[in-house]
Design a protein around this motif. Structure first.
Motif, short mmCIF file in Angstrom:
data_model
loop_
_atom_site.label_atom_id
_atom_site.label_comp_id
_atom_site.label_asym_id
_atom_site.label_seq_id
_atom_site.Cartn_x
_atom_site.Cartn_y
_atom_site.Cartn_z
N GLN A 179 25.91 -19.08 -29.56
CA GLN A 179 25.95 -19.95 -28.39
C GLN A 179 25.74 -21.38 -28.86
N VAL A 180 26.03 -22.31 -28.03
CA VAL A 180 25.75 -23.70 -28.34
C VAL A 180 24.38 -24.00 -27.73
N LEU A 181 23.33 -23.51 -28.40
CA LEU A 181 21.99 -23.54 -27.84
C LEU A 181 20.97 -23.86 -28.93
N VAL A 182 20.03 -24.73 -28.63
CA VAL A 182 18.90 -25.02 -29.51
C VAL A 182 17.65 -24.61 -28.77
N GLN A 183 16.87 -23.71 -29.35
CA GLN A 183 15.62 -23.25 -28.75
C GLN A 183 14.46 -23.99 -29.40
N THR A 192 21.59 -33.01 -28.04
CA THR A 192 22.51 -32.72 -26.94
C THR A 192 23.92 -33.20 -27.27
N VAL A 193 24.04 -34.36 -27.86
CA VAL A 193 25.35 -34.94 -28.14
C VAL A 193 25.98 -34.36 -29.39
N SER A 194 25.23 -34.33 -30.51
CA SER A 194 25.87 -33.96 -31.78
C SER A 194 25.26 -32.76 -32.47
N GLY A 195 24.29 -32.11 -31.86
CA GLY A 195 23.72 -30.91 -32.43
C GLY A 195 22.83 -31.19 -33.63
N PRO A 196 22.42 -30.14 -34.33
CA PRO A 196 21.54 -30.30 -35.49
C PRO A 196 22.18 -31.12 -36.62
N GLN A 197 23.49 -31.15 -36.70
CA GLN A 197 24.16 -31.94 -37.73
C GLN A 197 23.86 -33.43 -37.54
N GLY A 198 23.73 -33.88 -36.31
CA GLY A 198 23.40 -35.27 -36.03
C GLY A 198 22.01 -35.63 -36.50
N LEU A 199 21.09 -34.68 -36.46
CA LEU A 199 19.73 -34.93 -36.93
C LEU A 199 19.69 -35.15 -38.44
N ARG A 200 20.54 -34.44 -39.16
CA ARG A 200 20.55 -34.56 -40.61
C ARG A 200 21.07 -35.92 -41.05
N MET A 201 21.85 -36.59 -40.21
CA MET A 201 22.36 -37.91 -40.55
C MET A 201 21.29 -38.99 -40.43
N ARG A 219 5.53 -32.58 -35.28
CA ARG A 219 6.80 -31.97 -35.66
C ARG A 219 7.33 -31.18 -34.48
N VAL A 220 8.64 -31.11 -34.37
CA VAL A 220 9.26 -30.21 -33.41
C VAL A 220 9.87 -29.07 -34.23
N ILE A 221 9.57 -27.85 -33.86
CA ILE A 221 10.08 -26.67 -34.54
C ILE A 221 11.10 -26.03 -33.61
N TYR A 222 12.30 -25.81 -34.15
CA TYR A 222 13.37 -25.29 -33.30
C TYR A 222 14.22 -24.28 -34.05
N LYS A 223 14.99 -23.54 -33.29
CA LYS A 223 15.88 -22.51 -33.83
C LYS A 223 17.27 -22.72 -33.21
N VAL A 224 18.30 -22.62 -34.03
CA VAL A 224 19.68 -22.75 -33.57
C VAL A 224 20.25 -21.36 -33.38
N MET A 275 28.94 -30.23 -26.31
CA MET A 275 27.60 -30.55 -25.87
C MET A 275 26.69 -29.35 -26.09
N TRP A 276 25.51 -29.61 -26.63
CA TRP A 276 24.53 -28.57 -26.93
C TRP A 276 23.51 -28.46 -25.80
N LEU A 277 23.07 -27.26 -25.53
CA LEU A 277 22.01 -27.03 -24.55
C LEU A 277 20.68 -26.90 -25.29
N ILE A 278 19.62 -27.40 -24.69
CA ILE A 278 18.30 -27.31 -25.28
C ILE A 278 17.41 -26.50 -24.35
N TYR A 279 16.85 -25.44 -24.90
CA TYR A 279 15.91 -24.60 -24.16
C TYR A 279 14.52 -24.84 -24.75
N GLU A 280 13.57 -25.25 -23.92
CA GLU A 280 12.20 -25.50 -24.36
C GLU A 280 11.31 -24.35 -23.93
#
Length: 93
Positions: free
Chosen positions: A77-81, A33-42, A68-73, A1-6
Protein backbone atom coordinates in the motif's frame (compact mmCIF):
# COMPACT_ATOMS: atom_id res chain seq x y z
CA UNK A 1 0.51 10.73 -2.49
CA UNK A 2 1.38 8.73 0.63
CA UNK A 3 -0.95 8.18 3.57
CA UNK A 4 0.37 8.47 7.11
CA UNK A 5 -1.14 6.40 9.90
CA UNK A 6 -0.14 7.45 13.44
CA UNK A 7 -0.36 5.00 16.29
CA UNK A 8 -2.47 6.34 19.17
CA UNK A 9 0.53 6.46 21.52
CA UNK A 10 2.12 8.95 19.10
CA UNK A 11 -0.90 11.26 19.21
CA UNK A 12 -0.75 11.19 23.02
CA UNK A 13 2.94 12.12 23.00
CA UNK A 14 2.38 15.04 20.63
CA UNK A 15 0.61 16.95 23.39
CA UNK A 16 3.67 17.08 25.63
CA UNK A 17 6.60 17.60 23.24
CA UNK A 18 8.36 20.89 22.53
CA UNK A 19 6.99 23.24 19.88
CA UNK A 20 10.17 23.06 17.78
CA UNK A 21 10.00 19.26 17.65
CA UNK A 22 6.29 19.43 16.82
CA UNK A 23 7.00 21.82 13.90
CA UNK A 24 9.72 19.52 12.62
CA UNK A 25 7.36 16.53 12.87
CA UNK A 26 4.72 18.40 10.86
CA UNK A 27 7.36 19.19 8.21
CA UNK A 28 8.38 15.51 8.23
CA UNK A 29 4.75 14.52 7.59
CA UNK A 30 4.48 17.03 4.72
CA UNK A 31 7.57 15.60 3.03
CA UNK A 32 6.41 12.00 3.46
CA UNK A 33 2.92 12.80 2.16
CA UNK A 34 4.28 14.35 -1.02
CA UNK A 35 7.35 12.27 -1.87
CA UNK A 36 7.38 9.32 0.51
CA UNK A 37 10.41 7.95 2.36
CA UNK A 38 12.62 8.64 -0.67
CA UNK A 39 12.11 12.37 -0.09
CA UNK A 40 13.41 12.02 3.47
CA UNK A 41 16.65 10.48 2.26
CA UNK A 42 17.32 13.55 0.11
CA UNK A 43 17.23 15.86 3.15
CA UNK A 44 20.35 15.24 5.23
CA UNK A 45 18.96 16.89 8.38
CA UNK A 46 16.56 14.03 9.05
CA UNK A 47 19.33 11.36 9.02
CA UNK A 48 16.82 8.77 7.83
CA UNK A 49 18.11 5.25 8.51
CA UNK A 50 16.92 1.69 8.85
CA UNK A 51 16.98 0.11 12.31
CA UNK A 52 18.35 -3.22 13.46
CA UNK A 53 17.64 -5.68 16.26
CA UNK A 54 14.19 -5.50 17.85
CA UNK A 55 13.22 -2.68 15.45
CA UNK A 56 14.23 -4.56 12.27
CA UNK A 57 11.91 -3.56 9.43
CA UNK A 58 11.42 -0.03 10.81
CA UNK A 59 13.14 3.23 9.96
CA UNK A 60 14.10 6.25 12.06
CA UNK A 61 14.33 9.97 11.28
CA UNK A 62 15.72 12.70 13.53
CA UNK A 63 13.39 15.46 14.63
CA UNK A 64 16.01 17.15 16.78
CA UNK A 65 19.01 16.25 18.87
CA UNK A 66 16.94 14.07 21.17
CA UNK A 67 13.69 13.13 19.40
CA UNK A 68 13.24 10.49 16.71
CA UNK A 69 10.23 9.34 14.74
CA UNK A 70 10.13 5.58 14.18
CA UNK A 71 8.07 4.42 11.24
CA UNK A 72 7.37 1.46 9.00
CA UNK A 73 6.64 1.50 5.26
CA UNK A 74 3.94 -0.90 4.08
CA UNK A 75 5.01 -2.00 0.60
CA UNK A 76 1.75 -3.29 -0.85
CA UNK A 77 0.00 0.00 0.00
CA UNK A 78 1.09 3.59 -0.20
CA UNK A 79 1.13 3.85 3.58
CA UNK A 80 3.59 4.95 6.26
CA UNK A 81 2.84 3.74 9.79
CA UNK A 82 4.32 5.95 12.50
CA UNK A 83 5.08 3.48 15.26
CA UNK A 84 6.56 5.76 17.92
CA UNK A 85 7.84 9.25 18.63
CA UNK A 86 10.59 8.76 21.14
CA UNK A 87 13.22 10.67 23.04
CA UNK A 88 15.92 8.43 21.49
CA UNK A 89 14.86 5.35 23.43
CA UNK A 90 14.61 2.44 21.00
CA UNK A 91 13.41 -0.18 23.47
CA UNK A 92 10.09 -1.72 22.45
CA UNK A 93 7.49 -1.20 25.12
Amino acid sequence: MWLIYEHRRVTRKLVSIQKEVLKRYEKWKDIVTVSGPQGLRMIKGFHDESLLGEWKGCRSSRLGIQYRVIYKVVQDQVLVQVVDLTAHDYRIK
